[in-house]
Design a protein around this motif. Structure first.
Motif, mmCIF file in Angstrom:
data_model
loop_
_atom_site.group_PDB
_atom_site.id
_atom_site.type_symbol
_atom_site.label_atom_id
_atom_site.label_comp_id
_atom_site.label_asym_id
_atom_site.label_seq_id
_atom_site.Cartn_x
_atom_site.Cartn_y
_atom_site.Cartn_z
ATOM 1 N N HIS A 474 0.835 -1.209 0.000
ATOM 2 C CA HIS A 474 0.000 0.000 0.000
ATOM 3 C C HIS A 474 0.871 1.262 0.000
ATOM 4 O O HIS A 474 0.578 2.238 -0.706
ATOM 5 N N VAL A 475 1.927 1.232 0.814
ATOM 6 C CA VAL A 475 2.823 2.398 0.871
ATOM 7 C C VAL A 475 3.520 2.591 -0.477
ATOM 8 O O VAL A 475 3.623 3.720 -0.971
ATOM 9 N N ALA A 476 3.975 1.505 -1.064
ATOM 10 C CA ALA A 476 4.648 1.584 -2.365
ATOM 11 C C ALA A 476 3.722 2.180 -3.425
ATOM 12 O O ALA A 476 4.132 3.034 -4.222
ATOM 13 N N ASP A 477 2.473 1.738 -3.428
ATOM 14 C CA ASP A 477 1.500 2.279 -4.387
ATOM 15 C C ASP A 477 1.254 3.767 -4.147
ATOM 16 O O ASP A 477 1.218 4.566 -5.086
ATOM 17 N N GLY A 478 1.072 4.125 -2.873
ATOM 18 C CA GLY A 478 0.778 5.512 -2.540
ATOM 19 C C GLY A 478 1.938 6.449 -2.797
ATOM 20 O O GLY A 478 1.753 7.580 -3.258
ATOM 21 N N ARG A 479 3.154 5.972 -2.505
ATOM 22 C CA ARG A 479 4.328 6.820 -2.650
ATOM 23 C C ARG A 479 5.006 6.652 -4.003
ATOM 24 O O ARG A 479 6.033 7.266 -4.275
ATOM 25 N N LYS A 480 4.438 5.772 -4.834
ATOM 26 C CA LYS A 480 4.970 5.529 -6.192
ATOM 27 C C LYS A 480 6.444 5.118 -6.143
ATOM 28 O O LYS A 480 7.302 5.651 -6.846
ATOM 29 N N ARG A 481 6.698 4.143 -5.310
ATOM 30 C CA ARG A 481 8.040 3.553 -5.147
ATOM 31 C C ARG A 481 7.907 2.048 -5.233
ATOM 32 O O ARG A 481 6.817 1.484 -5.145
ATOM 33 N N SER A 482 9.027 1.380 -5.359
ATOM 34 C CA SER A 482 9.002 -0.078 -5.407
ATOM 35 C C SER A 482 8.828 -0.640 -4.004
ATOM 36 O O SER A 482 9.200 0.003 -3.004
ATOM 37 N N LYS A 483 8.273 -1.845 -3.917
ATOM 38 C CA LYS A 483 8.113 -2.481 -2.616
ATOM 39 C C LYS A 483 9.473 -2.737 -1.981
ATOM 40 O O LYS A 483 9.620 -2.624 -0.754
#
Length: 590
Positions: A474-483
């Motif tokens: 969820h954080v990766a999606d929200g912050r547009k970063r890789s997991k």
């Protein structure tokens, strides 16, 4: 004999009825007094008034609707509170109010977090642009008190008072030794080497990873603390470091010698100066209005004819399932507020104001889902307060943009669970044993009267791993970063606001109002009014609910004093259920 019992019975019934009637009369009387106080909310601010700001009262996210605090009861002053947003609004109004001549700050030991103090401090700095004076006085300044008072034009200390300036510390209490004596084993399931919330239950000192993160974030908080004082008092950061490191402020005269205060004065001398500023004769009383009164008195200057709205949704406190309270984030209540704002076509943007150390991972996910759905139809800006960590970060990570204060505590992306094993306590200390029948191998999984089996530990650890993987996803999606990148900065690690911006967990440093302005800008609206959700709970209803718990809490505070937070920690640890996404510790400045 029958007549005797008849008369006794009649007397008892009469006494009971009389007591009930008296109770009803008393309640009606109190309600009448309270409603009368509500009707007289506004105060007349006279010419050349001093705005008195008590910063020792509790500074909350929103001013609690507690009319009982306005009753003329001895000791009620100590229980007063005010929302930081009302402090800001009142100071903004006082800037241009010709009746307000100056501000007088009284503060010894503020009851507020780092970021909240920063919000108030920034508002005081903004007030100074009006060229009106701010005078601060105290008999004792704790470090937090001095951080707030240092913004004043004149900072005065009692000639026999004290000013603490020694640096910050973080200390954790470890319970392992006590649990061992009681025969209790804390069985820990967690993801993240930095997720230290569980350390007090299985070790007797800080782990290397925890010490590393605490050192980094505490130094970050300290730098923000010193930077503010440095700019206000025109003392270099290097000098402030030296003053604290060498504990140079030991006597009131030391504070004056190192220019930490502008003078050593008794209160009557400060009052004389306030009289001089407001043009009062020395034999006359100064005219004052409290910040609490003035905030209620401030006329809402919003353009109510504006068709567009920006909704501020307050998410404050521990995260839990259900409705929650004004001081707890209930997943049902907050998700419903977000949904209501999403479906209201007049609301063009949302600011999610988060001040939470986390809590239930499931409840956090329920709220996160509503944020994701809302972001698809209108802008969502997150404004993080004192702390938005673990579950607190979870619920805000999907926002279009995240604002933090430099001293906001955030991150702590990790999850854990604690399952106590009370076998030794039951068997050896209490002499209790258990026996029973089950239809499946795992029918008694999570039992606390025995240790976990390897199979049970594997099942629970797998579930915790799954929740953590969902969290970082969820954080990766929200912050547009890789997991992979989020995992590298997660693991339960806590970050200070400036570092959160640097590593991409937040977008920029800014205050509450900055977030509102950004939300309106992203929605492309120039005129708007701000509405607040969820609605505050009815104070009369709240008074009648959980009365037993409130009474117990009151007497616990009276008996335990400064040790009450320790009691709260232990109670919280015992009563938590489900997998937790929670910050590992509480942070206070003294």
């Amino acid at each position: 004999m029958r007549e005797f019992f008849k008369y006794v019975f009649a007397t008892v019934v009469g006494v009971v009825i009389s007591m009930v009637l008296f109770l009803i009369f008393f309640i009606v009387l109190i309600v009448g007094i309270v409603k009368s106080s509500l009707d007289e909310d506004t105060v007349n601010v006279r010419n050349n008034s001093v705005l008195f700001i008590n910063l020792d009262q509790t500074i909350t996210e929103r001013t609690m609707d507690d009319p009982f605090s306005r009753l003329p009861v001895v000791g009620s002053e100590a229980n007063k509170s005010i929302g930081f947003n009302d402090v800001i609004r009142a100071l903004r109004e006082a800037k241009t109010d010709d009746n307000i001549e100056c501000v007088y700050i009284s503060v010894s030991s503020p009851n507020a977090g780092f970021a909240t103090m920063r919000e108030v401090r920034d508002a005081l700095i903004d007030f100074k642009t009006s060229k009106k004076k701010i005078i601060a006085y105290s008999e004792v300044y704790t470090q937090g008190a001095y951080y707030l008072a240092s913004v004043a034009d004149k900072v005065y200390l009692n000639p026999e008072g004290a000013l603490e300036f020694k640096g910050l510390k973080s200390e954790t209490m470890f319970f392992k030794g006590a649990l061992d004596k009681l025969g209790i084993e804390a069985q820990i399931i967690r993801v993240g080497n930095y997720k230290s919330a569980v350390e007090p239950f299985f070790t007797d000192k800080m782990s290397d990873k925890n010490r590393e993160q605490v050192t980094v974030y505490l130094n970050g908080l300290y730098e923000t603390f010193l930077d503010g004082i440095s700019k206000s008092r025109n003392i270099s950061m290097a000098t402030l470091h030296q003053i604290a490191d060498e504990y140079k402020i030991q006597q009131p005269n030391d504070a004056l010698a190192y220019k930490m205060v502008d003078g050593l004065r008794y209160k009557d001398e400060v009052i004389d100066e306030l009289k001089s500023i407001t043009g009062k004769d020395k034999d006359k009383n100064i005219t004052t209005v409290t910040i609490n009164e003035y905030a209620r008195n401030v006329v809402d200057d919003q353009d109510h004819s504006a068709a567009n709205k920006v909704a501020v949704i307050y998410a404050n406190g521990d995260i839990m399932g259900g409705e929650g309270t004004d001081q707890q984030i209930g997943s049902e209540r907050i998700s419903r507020a977000i949904r209501k704002a999403r479906l209201d076509s007049t609301i063009k943007a949302i600011v999610l104001r988060v001040n939470s150390p986390g809590g239930s991972a499931l409840a956090s996910d329920v709220i996160w889902r509503e944020v994701v759905l809302t972001k698809k139809v209108k802008p969502v800006i997150a404004s993080f307060g004192d702390v938005a960590a673990s579950g607190g970060y979870y619920i805000g990570c999907a926002a279009d943009s995240i604002f933090v204060q430099p001293n906001t505590i955030t991150g702590s992306i990790g999850v854990f669970g604690v399952i106590p094993n009370l076998k030794k306590l039951y068997n050896e200390k209490l002499g209790l044993t258990f026996d029973g029948v089950k239809t499946g191998k795992y029918a008694d999984i999570m039992s606390i009267d025995r240790p976990m089996t390897p199979g049970e530990r594997f099942i629970i650890q797998t579930d915790v791993n799954r929740i953590y993987d969902t969290f970082i996803g969820h954080v990766a999606d929200g912050r547009k970063r890789s997991k992979a990148y989020i995992d590298s900065i997660a693991g339960g690690r806590v970050w200070v606001g400036t570092d959160a911006v640097r590593i991409g967990l937040a977008d920029r440093t800014g205050n509450f109002n900055d977030a509102i302005v950004a939300a309106a800008k992203k929605a492309k609206i120039k005129t708007y009014k701000v509405v607040e959700y969820p609605e505050m709970l009815d104070p009369f209803k709240s008074l009648m609910e959980n009365t037993t718990e409130k009474v117990k809490a009151y007497y616990a505070k009276q008996e335990l004093g400064d040790n009450y937070p320790i009691y709260q920690q232990i109670k919280s640890a015992i009563t938590r259920s489900g997998v937790q996404a929670r910050m590992p510790f509480e942070i206070k400045v003294q």
